[in-house]
Design a protein around this motif. Structure first.
Motif, short mmCIF file in Angstrom:
data_model
loop_
_atom_site.label_atom_id
_atom_site.label_comp_id
_atom_site.label_asym_id
_atom_site.label_seq_id
_atom_site.Cartn_x
_atom_site.Cartn_y
_atom_site.Cartn_z
N PHE A 24 -7.66 0.84 -8.93
CA PHE A 24 -8.75 1.77 -8.70
C PHE A 24 -8.46 2.44 -7.39
O PHE A 24 -8.05 1.64 -6.18
CB PHE A 24 -9.97 0.65 -8.44
CG PHE A 24 -11.20 1.38 -7.57
CD1 PHE A 24 -12.20 1.97 -8.51
CD2 PHE A 24 -11.40 0.86 -6.27
CE1 PHE A 24 -13.19 2.59 -7.68
CE2 PHE A 24 -12.39 1.43 -5.66
CZ PHE A 24 -13.63 2.39 -6.34
N GLY A 25 -8.91 3.56 -7.06
CA GLY A 25 -8.99 4.17 -5.58
C GLY A 25 -7.45 4.73 -5.27
O GLY A 25 -7.47 4.97 -4.15
N SER A 26 -6.52 4.58 -6.26
CA SER A 26 -5.04 5.19 -6.07
C SER A 26 -5.04 6.46 -6.12
O SER A 26 -4.70 7.02 -7.24
CB SER A 26 -4.26 4.42 -6.74
OG SER A 26 -4.04 2.87 -6.50
N ALA A 54 -5.34 -1.60 -6.14
CA ALA A 54 -6.39 -0.76 -5.76
C ALA A 54 -5.85 -0.07 -4.25
O ALA A 54 -5.22 -0.72 -3.50
CB ALA A 54 -7.49 -1.45 -5.43
N ASN A 55 -6.33 1.43 -4.18
CA ASN A 55 -6.19 1.91 -2.72
C ASN A 55 -4.84 1.85 -2.44
O ASN A 55 -4.76 2.04 -1.10
CB ASN A 55 -7.08 1.09 -1.87
CG ASN A 55 -8.68 1.21 -2.26
OD1 ASN A 55 -9.05 2.25 -2.69
ND2 ASN A 55 -9.25 0.10 -2.17
N CYS A 56 -3.77 2.23 -3.28
CA CYS A 56 -2.55 2.40 -2.99
C CYS A 56 -2.16 4.10 -2.78
O CYS A 56 -2.01 4.76 -3.84
CB CYS A 56 -1.68 1.90 -3.77
SG CYS A 56 -1.64 0.15 -3.86
N SER A 92 -15.48 -7.62 -5.95
CA SER A 92 -15.48 -6.41 -4.88
C SER A 92 -14.71 -5.06 -5.58
O SER A 92 -14.66 -4.25 -5.02
CB SER A 92 -14.88 -6.67 -3.78
OG SER A 92 -13.42 -7.08 -3.57
N SER A 93 -14.30 -5.23 -6.76
CA SER A 93 -13.55 -4.39 -7.24
C SER A 93 -12.14 -3.91 -6.74
O SER A 93 -11.52 -2.93 -7.27
CB SER A 93 -14.40 -3.01 -7.66
OG SER A 93 -15.78 -3.22 -8.46
N LYS A 112 0.86 -1.08 -0.11
CA LYS A 112 -0.03 0.14 0.15
C LYS A 112 0.60 1.33 -0.01
O LYS A 112 0.35 2.33 -0.23
CB LYS A 112 -1.02 -0.08 1.32
CG LYS A 112 -1.93 -1.19 1.17
CD LYS A 112 -2.92 -1.08 -0.02
CE LYS A 112 -3.86 -2.49 0.19
NZ LYS A 112 -4.66 -2.47 -1.40
N SER A 113 1.98 1.38 0.44
CA SER A 113 2.90 2.32 0.50
C SER A 113 3.72 2.61 -0.98
O SER A 113 4.64 3.36 -0.89
CB SER A 113 3.91 2.46 1.63
OG SER A 113 4.78 1.13 1.49
#
Length: 358
Positions: free
Chosen positions: A239-241, A218-220, A212-213, A193-194
Motif C-alpha cells: 500500500f502506498g508504494s 507499505a509506503n516504500c 492501520s493498513s 523504505k529504500s
C-alpha cells in the motif's frame, strides 16, 4: 531323527531371536533423535528430510546439494544452499536454529581472506540454509542484525520458518531483497523504505497488514519491481508504494487481496504472470495480464493506482468470479475493461467513466 528335530528347533529359536533383535533396532531407529543404521548399528542421520514419530530430523550438510536440486526454488535462492558451508560460520545461533547475531570474532579473522570476501562486507548478505553443524537455519531472531546497517542486498532461504520483528531494525539501505521465509512478522523489515526490487519465493507467506493498513512493505517510495512467486499475498502489503512499475505474479495466484497494491500512483504499471512473462519477454512494458488461475480481486486491491492505464482484458481469466468494491476506483487512466461472463463486480469496482463489456 531326534538329532535332526533338535537341530531344526534350535535353528528356529535362533531365527526368532535374530528377528526380535532386528525389530528392536528398527523400533529404536524410529524413536531416537539419531536413527540407527541397521547394517553397522552406528548412529547416522537420514539422507533426506524425514519425519518420524512426529519429529523432523536434521540433515547432514553433504546432502544439501541433493536437496536443493529436488526443491522448487528460484535461481537466486540456490546460493543460500550451495554457499552455506562458507557463510554459515559468519553467524551465531541459538538452540532453536535462529540466527541471533554476527560472529564478530570469526568475521574479523577472515576479513582479508579472498575466499570469504564476497560475503564479509555485508553489501550482499546471504542467509545460509544450514548451520555449521548441518542443522537447518530455522529463523532470524529479534535484533539479530541491529548492528549491521550497510546491507544493500539480502537473500533469505525457505528453511527459515520465521523472521521476527525488528530483525533488521538498523537496515535502511536495502536495494534488493529476496525472501522465501515461511513466516515474516509485520515489523521484520519495516526499515526497508529504500528498497528498489523485491522477490518473494514460492514457500514464502506475505503477512496481512494491521488495522492501520500498514502492510509489510507499505509506503516504500523507491520500490519499482515486485516479483511474487508465492500465492500467499497479504492485505495492504504494498500500500502506498507510489512508484511500482512492474508486478510479476505466480501463475497460480488465486486471490489479490484487499488493498494489496493500492496507491501506486506514478508511472506506467506493467502487470504480468510468470507464464505470460515467458511468452512476451522482453516486450512487456505496459502489459496487463493477470494470473490465469485468478479467482478474486479484493476490495481496494488497486485503489487509486493511477499508474494502471489502457485496457484490462480479463477474458483469459475464466476462473475470475469476483472483483470487489473500489478495486480499481481512482484508476482514471483505465479506459476499457473486458470481463468473463461469470465475473461479478460492484458498481464501485471501476471508475464511472470506464467502459465495461462482459
Amino acid at each position: 531323527i531326534i538329532i535332526v528335530i533338535i537341530s531344526i528347533i534350535l535353528l528356529l529359536l535362533l531365527i526368532d531371536k535374530r528377528m526380535k533383535e532386528y525389530n528392536k533396532i528398527i523400533k529404536k531407529s524410529l524413536t531416537t533423535q539419531q536413527p540407527i543404521n541397521i547394517i553397522n548399528q552406528e548412529s547416522s542421520r537420514p539422507i533426506d528430510p524425514i519425519k518420524l514419530s512426529g519429529k523432523i530430523y536434521p540433515r547432514p550438510k553433504e546432502t544439501f546439494d541433493e536437496l536443493e536440486a529436488n526443491l522448487n526454488i528460484p535461481d537466486w535462492e540456490e546460493e543460500c544452499y550451495s554457499e552455506s558451508e562458507i557463510i554459515s560460520n559468519f553467524f551465531l545461533y541459538n538452540s532453536e536454529g535462529y540466527i541471533t547475531g554476527v560472529n564478530v570474532n570469526y568475521c574479523n579473522s577472515h576479513r582479508n581472506d579472498s575466499y570469504y570476501s564476497n560475503y564479509n562486507n555485508w553489501n550482499k548478505m546471504v542467509i545460509p540454509a544450514y548451520q555449521p553443524n548441518g542443522d537447518p537455519v530455522s529463523g532470524i531472531a529479534k535484533g539479530a542484525f541491529s548492528s549491521v546497517s550497510n546491507i544493500k542486498e539480502l537473500r533469505i532461504p525457505n528453511t527459515i520458518q520465521r523472521v521476527v520483528s525488528e530483525s533488521f531494525s538498523s537496515n535502511t539501505n536495502i536495494n534488493y531483497f529476496y525472501c522465501d521465509a515461511r513466516e515474516m512478522d509485520l515489523e521484520a523489515f519495516r526499515g526497508f523504505k529504500s528498497v528498489n526490487e523485491i522477490h518473494f519465493g514460492p514457500y514464502s507467506t506475505i503477512p496481512d497488514a494491521d488495522s492501520s493498513s500498514q502492510g509489510i512493505f507499505a509506503n516504500c517510495s523507491n520500490l519499482r519491481y515486485i516479483w511474487i512467486d508465492t500465492t500467499a499475498i497479504g492485505k495492504y502489503a504494498f500500500f502506498g508504494s507510489v512508484w511500482v512499475q512492474l508486478i510479476v505474479f505466480n501463475n497460480n495466484v488465486e486471490i489479490i487481496p484487499e488493498g494489496a497494491f493500492a496507491g501506486c500512483v506514478n508511472g506506467n504499471m506493467t502487470i504480468v504472470s510468470t507464464d505470460s512473462l515467458e511468452e512476451s519477454w522482453p516486450n512487456i512494458s505496459g502489459n496487463k495480464e493477470f494470473p490465469s488461475k485468478l479467482k478474486k480481486i479484493g476490495t481496494y486491491a488497486f485503489y487509486n493506482s493511477a499508474s494502471i492505464s489502457g485496457t484490462l482484458d480479463f477474458r483469459k481469466n475464466i476462473y475470475l468470479t469476483e472483483i470487489g468494491a473500489y478495486a480499481f476506483t481512482g484508476c482514471r487512466s483505465i479506459q476499457n475493461v473486458i470481463l468473463p461472463s461469470n465475473t461479478n463486480f460492484d458498481r464501485t469496482s471501476f471508475e464511472t467513466s470506464t467502459s465495461i463489456s462482459q
